[in-house]
Scaffold this active site. Structure first.
Site, PDB file in Angstrom:
ATOM      1  CG  ASP A 189      24.180 -33.203 -12.731  1.00  0.00           C
ATOM      2  OD1 ASP A 189      24.947 -32.610 -11.952  1.00  0.00           O
ATOM      3  OD2 ASP A 189      24.563 -34.075 -13.548  1.00  0.00           O
TER       4      ASP A 189
ATOM      5  CB  SER B 201      30.337 -38.006 -11.213  1.00  0.00           C
ATOM      6  OG  SER B 201      30.769 -36.719 -10.822  1.00  0.00           O
TER       7      SER B 201
ATOM      8  CG  HIS C 163      26.304 -34.806  -9.903  1.00  0.00           C
ATOM      9  ND1 HIS C 163      26.624 -34.839 -11.241  1.00  0.00           N
ATOM     10  CD2 HIS C 163      27.400 -35.264  -9.245  1.00  0.00           C
ATOM     11  CE1 HIS C 163      27.859 -35.283 -11.382  1.00  0.00           C
ATOM     12  NE2 HIS C 163      28.356 -35.551 -10.183  1.00  0.00           N
TER      13      HIS C 163
END
Length: 408
Positions: free
Chosen positions: A348, A194, A378
């Site tokens: 995501d 991320s 995600h």
């Protein structure tokens, strides 16, 4: 009297907690969507509710002036006890003022080991050395490597570019002292998930011309955030309401990190936060035509930017810095980067960042190993070794990363 007061207080806390939980559950069911392609949807619902419950309580503490909401949420997330592995030694250190966790295999080695610099995810507001402890522990053991996990300062207390600066300082410190930790200078890898993937990318880019430091051998980017410019790509349209990163949470992180007013949300969604010439300049790298057609099948409509809102542009233009949006770094930088391993997830919000960066790297001759998780979302890596809340996808991602590092 004291007993009565304590009883009433305990009752009030219980009612408040139950009310908050019910509110979070209703909100989750009303606003978030879990596609059929995600396995174990109930697990994801539990994780999403816990995340939003911690942030909801945090918002109350923030209103009371006690702390920022993400600070309280992070406090709760860090309460989980850390696991130990008899084959790995873990030390808490500081590189200057920056806290780090050092993971090193206990068994002596006759040769220098691979070094892994790990940057945790969390949207700049969440995540910590503790939340990604299990990942780093397994990387050290299974790759027989020395892992340094960087505890950079987070938003909203610390705005951009503090996080970036901390990551660069910690990486430079480690690269300058590899012999102290028994690391091979020719085998140093940066890795992050991320926003940690952002840090890994930016670190590679900023150090690529530093001839006084050992060269980074490879970059491992796990569903990274790579640009804060275009919020209308296919993945933003398809995955805006999917846990654990909805549009609302992503936009909150964006505002916290860049110190942007949330009042610009509608302007940004319409593409009116940037002048037309800026859109034209970066279309060659950000345009939806660079994304394979199969990733548009779940729905996509091209957005024509409206006339620029100059006030919004003045507040948001920091995002045009490549240290904030590494996807738009110049060719002279990107072409010199080390080989990459990129992991993207179908469900995501940031999926297209990986697809676009993969294409940029490949177009400039940088080797790329790409893995796409068709059932991924995600934040799924955070469920690795998480007991009954683990997802098979997290195990696959870890296995792929380990295999990639071993082959270097």
């Amino acid at each position: 009297m004291v007993v009565l007061a304590l009883t009433l207080l305990a009752g009030a806390v219980a009612v408040f907690s139950l009310g908050s939980l019910l509110w979070v559950i209703v909100r989750h069911l009303w606003t978030e969507h879990i596609p059929d392609g995600i396995t174990h949807p109930m697990k994801l619902r539990i994780l999403s509710c816990f995340l939003h419950l911690s942030l909801t309580w945090g918002m109350i503490f923030e209103k009371l002036g006690l702390c920022y909401a993400p600070q309280f949420a992070s406090f709760l997330h860090d309460l989980q006890p850390l696991k130990k592995n008899p084959d790995v030694v873990v030390k808490d250190l500081h590189f200057g003022t920056i806290p780090v966790k050092l993971y090193k295999p206990k068994k002596p080695s006759s040769t220098p080991r691979t070094g892994i610099i790990f940057f945790h995810g969390g949207g700049t507001i969440l995540g910590s050395l503790r939340t990604h402890h299990n990942v780093c522990l397994h990387l050290s053991k299974d790759c027989d490597s020395v892992v340094v996990s960087v505890g950079y300062r987070k938003s909203p207390m610390y705005k951009y570019p503090v996080m970036k600066d901390d990551c660069i300082v910690a990486t430079t410190h480690f690269l300058e002292s590899l012999d102290v930790y028994g690391v091979d200078p020719a085998h140093v890898v940066v890795c992050g998930d991320s926003i940690g993937g952002t840090a890994a990318t930016v670190t590679c880019q900023m150090l690529v011309h530093r001839t006084d430091l050992p060269m980074i051998r490879a970059q491992i980017l796990i569903y990274p955030s790579l640009q804060l410019i275009d919020f209308g790509s296919p993945s933003y349209q398809q995955n805006s309401n999917i846990p654990l990163l909805s549009w609302n949470l992503a936009f909150y992180c964006f505002c916290c990190h860049l110190d942007v007013s949330s009042s610009w949300e509608s302007v940004i969604k319409k593409g009116m936060h940037l002048p037309l010439e800026v859109w034209e300049k970066y279309r060659k790298w950000l345009g939806a035509e660079n994304i394979p057609e199969r990733f548009k099948k779940r729905g996509y409509q091209s957005i024509t930017p409206g006339p620029v809102n100059k006030d919004a542009y003045q507040e948001i233009k920091t995002a045009l810095n490549y240290t904030c949006s590494p996807l738009i770094a110049e060719d002279s930088i990107v072409s010199q980067l080390p080989e990459a391993c990129i992991v993207s997830c179908e469900y995501d919000l940031l999926r297209d960042h990986s697809l676009l960066y993969k294409k940029r790297l490949e177009d400039l001759g940088v080797p790329v190993t790409w893995h796409h998780m068709e059932d991924g979302f995600h934040g799924v890596l955070n469920t690795f070794d998480y007991g009954f809340l683990s997802f098979p996808c997290s195990l696959r991602i870890m296995d792929l990363i380990i295999q990639f590092i071993r082959k270097l």
